[in-house]
Design an enzyme around this catalytic site. Sequence first.
Site, PDB file in Angstrom:
ATOM      1  N   PRO A 321      75.225 -12.005 -60.251  1.00  0.00           N
ATOM      2  CA  PRO A 321      74.539 -10.553 -60.943  1.00  0.00           C
ATOM      3  C   PRO A 321      73.136 -10.778 -60.439  1.00  0.00           C
ATOM      4  O   PRO A 321      72.230 -11.788 -60.848  1.00  0.00           O
ATOM      5  CB  PRO A 321      74.859 -10.580 -62.272  1.00  0.00           C
ATOM      6  CG  PRO A 321      74.914 -12.050 -62.843  1.00  0.00           C
ATOM      7  CD  PRO A 321      75.663 -12.849 -61.715  1.00  0.00           C
ATOM      8  N   ARG A 323      70.888  -7.309 -59.737  1.00  0.00           N
ATOM      9  CA  ARG A 323      70.523  -6.148 -60.418  1.00  0.00           C
ATOM     10  C   ARG A 323      70.972  -5.951 -61.845  1.00  0.00           C
ATOM     11  O   ARG A 323      70.073  -5.402 -62.644  1.00  0.00           O
ATOM     12  CB  ARG A 323      71.171  -5.045 -59.701  1.00  0.00           C
ATOM     13  CG  ARG A 323      70.844  -3.534 -60.112  1.00  0.00           C
ATOM     14  CD  ARG A 323      71.715  -2.514 -59.272  1.00  0.00           C
ATOM     15  NE  ARG A 323      72.321  -2.862 -57.904  1.00  0.00           N
ATOM     16  CZ  ARG A 323      71.537  -2.330 -57.158  1.00  0.00           C
ATOM     17  NH1 ARG A 323      70.694  -1.396 -56.953  1.00  0.00           N
ATOM     18  NH2 ARG A 323      72.174  -2.956 -55.872  1.00  0.00           N
ATOM     19  N   ARG A 360      64.027   2.481 -52.434  1.00  0.00           N
ATOM     20  CA  ARG A 360      65.106   2.580 -52.409  1.00  0.00           C
ATOM     21  C   ARG A 360      65.669   4.098 -52.521  1.00  0.00           C
ATOM     22  O   ARG A 360      66.911   4.416 -51.811  1.00  0.00           O
ATOM     23  CB  ARG A 360      65.695   2.030 -53.714  1.00  0.00           C
ATOM     24  CG  ARG A 360      65.588   0.544 -53.977  1.00  0.00           C
ATOM     25  CD  ARG A 360      66.355  -0.059 -55.017  1.00  0.00           C
ATOM     26  NE  ARG A 360      67.739  -0.057 -54.887  1.00  0.00           N
ATOM     27  CZ  ARG A 360      68.421   0.800 -55.364  1.00  0.00           C
ATOM     28  NH1 ARG A 360      67.885   1.640 -56.234  1.00  0.00           N
ATOM     29  NH2 ARG A 360      69.987   0.842 -55.258  1.00  0.00           N
ATOM     30  N   CYS A 391      51.959   8.099 -45.916  1.00  0.00           N
ATOM     31  CA  CYS A 391      51.805   9.227 -44.573  1.00  0.00           C
ATOM     32  C   CYS A 391      53.319   9.483 -43.982  1.00  0.00           C
ATOM     33  O   CYS A 391      53.576   9.393 -42.662  1.00  0.00           O
ATOM     34  CB  CYS A 391      50.994   8.650 -43.744  1.00  0.00           C
ATOM     35  SG  CYS A 391      49.303   8.965 -44.212  1.00  0.00           S
TER      36      CYS A 391
HETATM   37  N1  LLP Z   1      75.569 -12.168 -54.176  1.00  0.00           N
HETATM   38  C1  LLP Z   1      75.516 -11.951 -52.827  1.00  0.00           C
HETATM   39  C2  LLP Z   1      76.251 -12.632 -51.819  1.00  0.00           C
HETATM   40  C3  LLP Z   1      74.810 -10.692 -52.249  1.00  0.00           C
HETATM   41  O1  LLP Z   1      74.646 -10.442 -51.084  1.00  0.00           O
HETATM   42  C4  LLP Z   1      74.171 -10.017 -53.394  1.00  0.00           C
HETATM   43  C5  LLP Z   1      73.514  -8.725 -52.922  1.00  0.00           C
HETATM   44  C6  LLP Z   1      74.140 -10.319 -54.750  1.00  0.00           C
HETATM   45  C7  LLP Z   1      74.993 -11.489 -54.984  1.00  0.00           C
HETATM   46  C8  LLP Z   1      73.569  -9.628 -55.812  1.00  0.00           C
HETATM   47  O2  LLP Z   1      73.987  -8.359 -55.969  1.00  0.00           O
HETATM   48  P1  LLP Z   1      73.526  -7.284 -57.103  1.00  0.00           P
HETATM   49  O3  LLP Z   1      74.441  -8.076 -58.227  1.00  0.00           O
HETATM   50  O4  LLP Z   1      72.248  -7.238 -57.290  1.00  0.00           O
HETATM   51  O5  LLP Z   1      73.928  -5.976 -56.490  1.00  0.00           O
HETATM   52  N2  LLP Z   1      68.774  -3.800 -51.488  1.00  0.00           N
HETATM   53  C9  LLP Z   1      69.933  -3.103 -52.084  1.00  0.00           C
HETATM   54  C10 LLP Z   1      70.913  -4.275 -52.573  1.00  0.00           C
HETATM   55  C11 LLP Z   1      71.443  -5.285 -51.576  1.00  0.00           C
HETATM   56  C12 LLP Z   1      72.090  -6.351 -52.249  1.00  0.00           C
HETATM   57  C13 LLP Z   1      72.380  -7.475 -51.283  1.00  0.00           C
HETATM   58  N3  LLP Z   1      73.290  -8.461 -51.741  1.00  0.00           N
HETATM   59  C14 LLP Z   1      69.602  -2.064 -53.132  1.00  0.00           C
HETATM   60  O6  LLP Z   1      68.434  -2.146 -53.246  1.00  0.00           O
HETATM   61  O7  LLP Z   1      70.357  -1.613 -53.746  1.00  0.00           O
END
Ligand code: LLP
Length: 463
Positions: A321, A323, A360, A391
């Site tokens: 995790p 986020r 985002r 801009c």
């Molecule tokens: N593990 C792997 C292999 C991943 O690719 C990711 C996220 C995570 C864990 C963590 O995911 P989370 O629990 O944070 O959702 N920039 C995008 C999110 C891209 C996520 C990329 N990989 C956003 O702002 O929503």
Amino acid sequence: MSRSAHPAGPRHADVLPEGHYTAPAADLNVLDPKVWAQTVTRTASGSVSVGGIDVASLAEEFGTPAYFVDETDFRARARAWRTAFGHDADVFYAGKAFLSRAVVRWLHEEGLNLDVCSGGELTTALSAGMPADRIAFHGNNKSVAEITKAIEVGVGRIVLDSFQEIVRVAHIAQSLGKRQRVQIRVTVGVEAHTHEFIATAHEDQKFGIALADGQAAEAVRRALTLDGLELIGIHSHIGSQIFDMAGFEVAARRVVSLLAQVRDEHGVELPEIDLGGGLGIAYTSDDDPREPHEIAKALGEIVTRECEAAKLRTPRISVEPGRAIVGPTAFTLYEVGTVKPLEGLRTYVSVDGGMSDNIRTALYDAEYSVALVSRTSDAEPMLVRVVGKHCESGDIVVKDAFLPSDLAPGDLIAVPATGAYCRSMASNYNHALRPPVVAVRDGEARVIVRRETEEDLLRLDVG
Ligand code: LLP
């Protein structure tokens, strides 16, 4: 559906219809604890505080825009994940969501492991004392230099993402006289979005090796034959901002069936599976995320049940995790610069940041909440769009929200749930100076990532 989400790949068109906005809350002064960090509260004087410190004094000391992280909340969430998964599982915090040396120390102290996906994240982790064997190294195109460093320092696992990388990592490990623990990232044909998932045979994206057509089984076969590799398990990550456990269920079932196939073909029971990250958080009051203990219970049950059916020993589970730990713990504080009513449409509220500190909304049509935090107001709600100072017209921080109609230049407003993928995706667009990250805890505030200065910009520009 009122949210947009996307996997770690292409942008998805899960967006709101044009002109959509929800009705204003009954009282705009009330802060919904779902979207605000744990210690955020409105004080008797009407302003908002975090960790016992008033936002007005934080703005005065640290300036705006700035990200404020509630350290108490961060630690509590990290601990909740750790406790929920217990001793038979591992929690790897996904550093891409937000990484700094202070965060690495908090994670270390709270007993979490760390997922990094670049040499830069690895260096940050090591420089703050995260033991290398508690680090997982990810990425679909890790460089030879990154792989070499990861193996030299002794990372706990490298997650292999392609057939070429299997050979590359094996070769580098062998030339260093080492045997590297690895997992193979498979794509299970599940694409998850917030409240839904799609299970398909194939996935058209860059990560991992497909389970389809026996490719993942072939990857396992190759990894098992290479001396430089110790294959410890299979990895799957199905998307981001997911609330629906059904996608994980399908993923787990497919990963376990690969484990059974590996046992049948090679007589080897791989000891670990990693189900990735992607668990959703509340960006608005409409979102209802799952608690870590519910997620741990659901994942544990799925894997145990599938393994029993396949007569496999239950592997050690890990999750990643990002986020769900850091996202809810921070807010971005802005000062209102201009308020521009557009008759019959909405009011544009321009703040002193924008798409350089939160990309985002522009990138994913992400939804956010916003509140007036320097005072209360009983004025009527007005429909606003909170925009930045960049801009371009796509420079939107909060697309549709309500703020009191007496909002004026100099007011402080805050956007909650900006702990994940905001500072980590911040840019210098228009030569904006990336905001600081300030950790607040028990009446004390300290900068953990300082604000960029114009000297920083000029230092990179060698003329
Ligand atoms: N593990 C792997 C292999 C991943 O690719 C990711 C996220 C995570 C864990 C963590 O995911 P989370 O629990 O944070 O959702 N920039 C995008 C999110 C891209 C996520 C990329 N990989 C956003 O702002 O929503």
